[in-house]
Scaffold this motif. Structure first.
Motif, PDB file in Angstrom:
ATOM      1  N   MET A  15       0.837  -1.202   0.000  1.00 54.63           N
ATOM      2  CA  MET A  15       0.000   0.000   0.000  1.00 54.63           C
ATOM      3  C   MET A  15       0.880   1.263   0.000  1.00 54.63           C
ATOM      4  N   LYS A  33      -8.237   6.457   1.055  1.00 59.50           N
ATOM      5  CA  LYS A  33      -8.088   6.187  -0.371  1.00 59.50           C
ATOM      6  C   LYS A  33      -6.952   5.215  -0.640  1.00 59.50           C
ATOM      7  N   TYR A  34      -5.821   5.417   0.056  1.00 57.73           N
ATOM      8  CA  TYR A  34      -4.641   4.593  -0.214  1.00 57.73           C
ATOM      9  C   TYR A  34      -4.415   3.478   0.796  1.00 57.73           C
ATOM     10  N   TYR A  35      -5.108   3.560   1.952  1.00 60.42           N
ATOM     11  CA  TYR A  35      -4.852   2.569   3.003  1.00 60.42           C
ATOM     12  C   TYR A  35      -6.139   2.004   3.602  1.00 60.42           C
ATOM     13  N   ASN A  38       2.497   1.748  -3.384  1.00 59.13           N
ATOM     14  CA  ASN A  38       1.459   2.174  -4.326  1.00 59.13           C
ATOM     15  C   ASN A  38       1.163   3.662  -4.134  1.00 59.13           C
ATOM     16  N   TRP A  39       1.104   4.090  -2.879  1.00 59.77           N
ATOM     17  CA  TRP A  39       0.903   5.523  -2.608  1.00 59.77           C
ATOM     18  C   TRP A  39       2.077   6.335  -3.153  1.00 59.77           C
ATOM     19  N   ALA A  57       1.846   6.803  -6.776  1.00 58.63           N
ATOM     20  CA  ALA A  57       0.826   7.783  -7.161  1.00 58.63           C
ATOM     21  C   ALA A  57       1.312   9.222  -6.980  1.00 58.63           C
ATOM     22  N   GLN A  58       2.304   9.410  -6.105  1.00 63.94           N
ATOM     23  CA  GLN A  58       2.862  10.752  -5.885  1.00 63.94           C
ATOM     24  C   GLN A  58       4.019  11.050  -6.843  1.00 63.94           C
ATOM     25  N   HIS A  60      -7.749  11.001   2.448  1.00 62.15           N
ATOM     26  CA  HIS A  60      -6.529  10.579   1.750  1.00 62.15           C
ATOM     27  C   HIS A  60      -6.026   9.249   2.303  1.00 62.15           C
ATOM     28  N   MET A  70      -8.368  -1.316  -0.344  1.00 58.55           N
ATOM     29  CA  MET A  70      -6.992  -1.347  -0.840  1.00 58.55           C
ATOM     30  C   MET A  70      -6.203  -2.469  -0.161  1.00 58.55           C
ATOM     31  N   VAL A  74       1.374   9.118   4.321  1.00 65.53           N
ATOM     32  CA  VAL A  74       0.790  10.052   3.336  1.00 65.53           C
ATOM     33  C   VAL A  74       1.505  11.392   3.312  1.00 65.53           C
TER      34      VAL A  74
END
Length: 536
Positions: A68, A154-156, A71-72, A75-76, A151, A160, A141
């Motif tokens: 996770m 969304k990612y955690y 993946n975050w 995305a950044q 936020h 996911m 994050v």
């Protein structure tokens, strides 16, 4: 998963297809998450209600959290990151983890339902992973979004978490970190989608692999982290630090008995090589270990139609229950007393001999090539066992010997059980055996003796196993033949698994029924035999 690898030119046997540097594998060692978490704990000791070390002790929790996190980062557009890798990974799955309750009902009776693990995964998330994330949100994050619950979710969030867990389940490899015995050029690794390990020699390297047998064994054992000095429980645990995501290698699909590539390791790289020649346009297929459809569905979200490697689990408890039922019926002894007798023998076999509590039943013949992929075994219960001796013997040879031996252990007289204890071994596996059980330890039945055919105990146990399915094989087969759903639809895949299971069990029923009838015939009293002869 919708992707695969196809040869654009011909490849020779043992030719390298591609190599992957170890440094680009995605695992706990190559990700920056662990160091970031340990630093946060050191800087904020009062906030660390759950530590990283505790997280590592919770199975796959740190692996999923690492996925996770990366993946975050991807995305950044963080550098370096595995952004391109996550970009080609699936974001939807056909595994039962993501099915509706109604779809899962179609799997009733199969071995899949109890192994989905959704409840356990969600418990880990609630009790461990989500609290850990909220201890140090800035790690996961960044400072900018540390106070944004949206936020974080969304990612955690849980969805996911399931997605990343499924990626590990379906695409990971066990890559041993300890290479102190490895050679630079000819050290072998076995592709191990987690929980599955199959040893295969590469043509042309047989002598080298045999010379390094101990090393190859060490790789295969990796999936269960075996150590002679550890307890049985420890032997079943895998080292999460050896689990890696391997770009490119995880794109290869699999089909039963059709693998033409294999992953090998050297000190600095992993190398995919051909185990046989591959023609232009042919798909590169790696081995998943030829698992049954129940495992293919649970782990990867597909089934092979048909699958010669199908397996069904038969619990030792069902064998015990069949034994108890038969003895009670023949002797009127107390069910509790008979169960105590059986349980003592069961416990001895497990604790002293290391017997598994589950037996794996395989197909006794090749499946039919067309739906519903039934049995090609040509035994008939309308004929005697002796008239089909060769066919019967061939089919019976595939029934697990430890299953037969365990059933026989339950039926031994006390003197026979004492001998087995002294030898420290189960009795010989004889499907045609008859045992005369005495009930010395059963109150009121000290002189009672019960003659039991081993095949009859197993027959009853498998009939009980068959009764766990919502429909019989004929109805399942009819439903599968009439199913117009796509190949990857939950209903069709569930029916394929059920039909395969029931085919296996019905094959065993046929074999055991013939052995049971033959045993009854051989031990029928002479007067009954004469009477039967007069009226036949």
């Amino acid at each position: 998963m919708g992707r695969g690898l196809v040869a654009k030119r011909a490849f020779a046997e043992n030719e390298r297809v591609f190599s992957i540097p170890r440094k680009i594998l995605l695992n706990l060692g190559t990700s920056s998450l662990e160091s970031a978490c340990l630093a946060a704990e050191a800087n904020n000791p009062n906030l660390a209600r759950i530590s990283w070390s505790e997280l590592v002790d919770r199975g796959w929790c740190p692996l999923i959290l690492m996925m996770m996190f990366e993946n975050w980062r991807a995305a950044q557009v963080a550098e370096p990151s595995w952004g391109a890798y996550f970009g080609v990974m699936p974001d939807a799955f056909d595994t039962p983890m993501f099915w509706s309750p109604k779809d899962i009902e179609a799997l009733d009776g199969t071995d899949v339902v109890e192994k989905i693990g959704q409840a356990d995964a969600e418990q880990d998330f609630r009790e461990c992973v989500w609290p850990y994330i909220n201890q140090f949100p800035e790690v996961f994050v960044g400072e900018k979004n540390r106070d944004s619950l949206e936020h974080l979710k969304k990612y955690y969030g849980l969805d996911m978490y399931h997605r990343m867990g499924s990626l590990i389940l379906s695409r990971s490899f066990n890559v041993k970190r300890d290479l102190k015995h490895a050679d630079d050029d000819d050290t072998d690794i076995h592709s191990l989608p987690t929980e599955v390990g199959v040893q295969r020699n590469i043509p042309g390297e047989v002598e080298e692999l045999e010379a390094d047998e101990a090393q190859a064994d060490a790789v295969e054992e990796d999936s269960s982290d075996n150590d002679e000095n550890d307890s049985d429980e420890d032997e079943e645990e895998e080292d999460v630090r050896d689990i890696s995501m391997v770009p490119m290698a995880d794109m290869l699909n699999s089909r039963f008995g059709s693998e033409n590539t294999r992953l090998f390791y050297k000190r600095e790289v992993l190398e995919m090589r051909c185990t046989k020649s591959v023609a232009i346009g042919e798909q590169m297929l790696n081995t998943y270990g030829n698992p049954p459809n129940s495992d293919l569905l649970r782990r990867y979200g597909f089934v092979d139609e048909p699958n010669r490697g199908d397996l069904v689990e038969l619990s030792a408890e069902l064998v015990v229950q069949a034994f108890v039922d038969q003895v009670v019926s023949a002797s009127d002894a107390s069910p509790n007393d008979v169960r105590t007798l059986a349980s003592n023998r069961f416990e001895w076999a497990c604790t002293e001999l290391g017997m598994d509590e589950v037996f794996l039943l395989s197909r006794l013949s090749d499946p039919e090539p067309c739906v519903p992929y039934g049995s090609t075994m040509r035994l008939s219960t309308e004929q005697t066992a002796s008239s089909q001796k060769k066919l019967l013997s061939r089919a019976a040879s595939h029934i697990p010997e430890d299953l037969i031996s365990f059933a026989r252990l339950l039926c031994l007289p006390e003197t026979g059980f004492a001998k087995a204890q002294k030898r420290g071994a189960l009795p010989r596996a004889r499907l045609d055996a008859m045992e005369e059980l005495d009930l010395q330890g059963v109150e009121g039945h000290g002189t009672t003796r019960v003659l039991i055919a081993i095949a009859s105990i197993l027959l009853k146990a498998i009939e009980q196993r068959l009764a766990q399915y919502p429909t019989d094989w004929e109805d399942t087969a009819k439903a599968l033949k009439n199913c117009s759903n796509p190949p990857n639809s939950p209903r069709r895949m569930a029916l394929v698994v059920r039909a395969g299971d029931q085919t296996i069990l019905n094959e065993h029923v046929k074999v055991l029924a013939l052995y049971s009838a033959e045993a009854a015939q051989e031990h029928m009293p002479r007067k009954e035999l004469a009477k039967k002869a007069r009226f036949s």
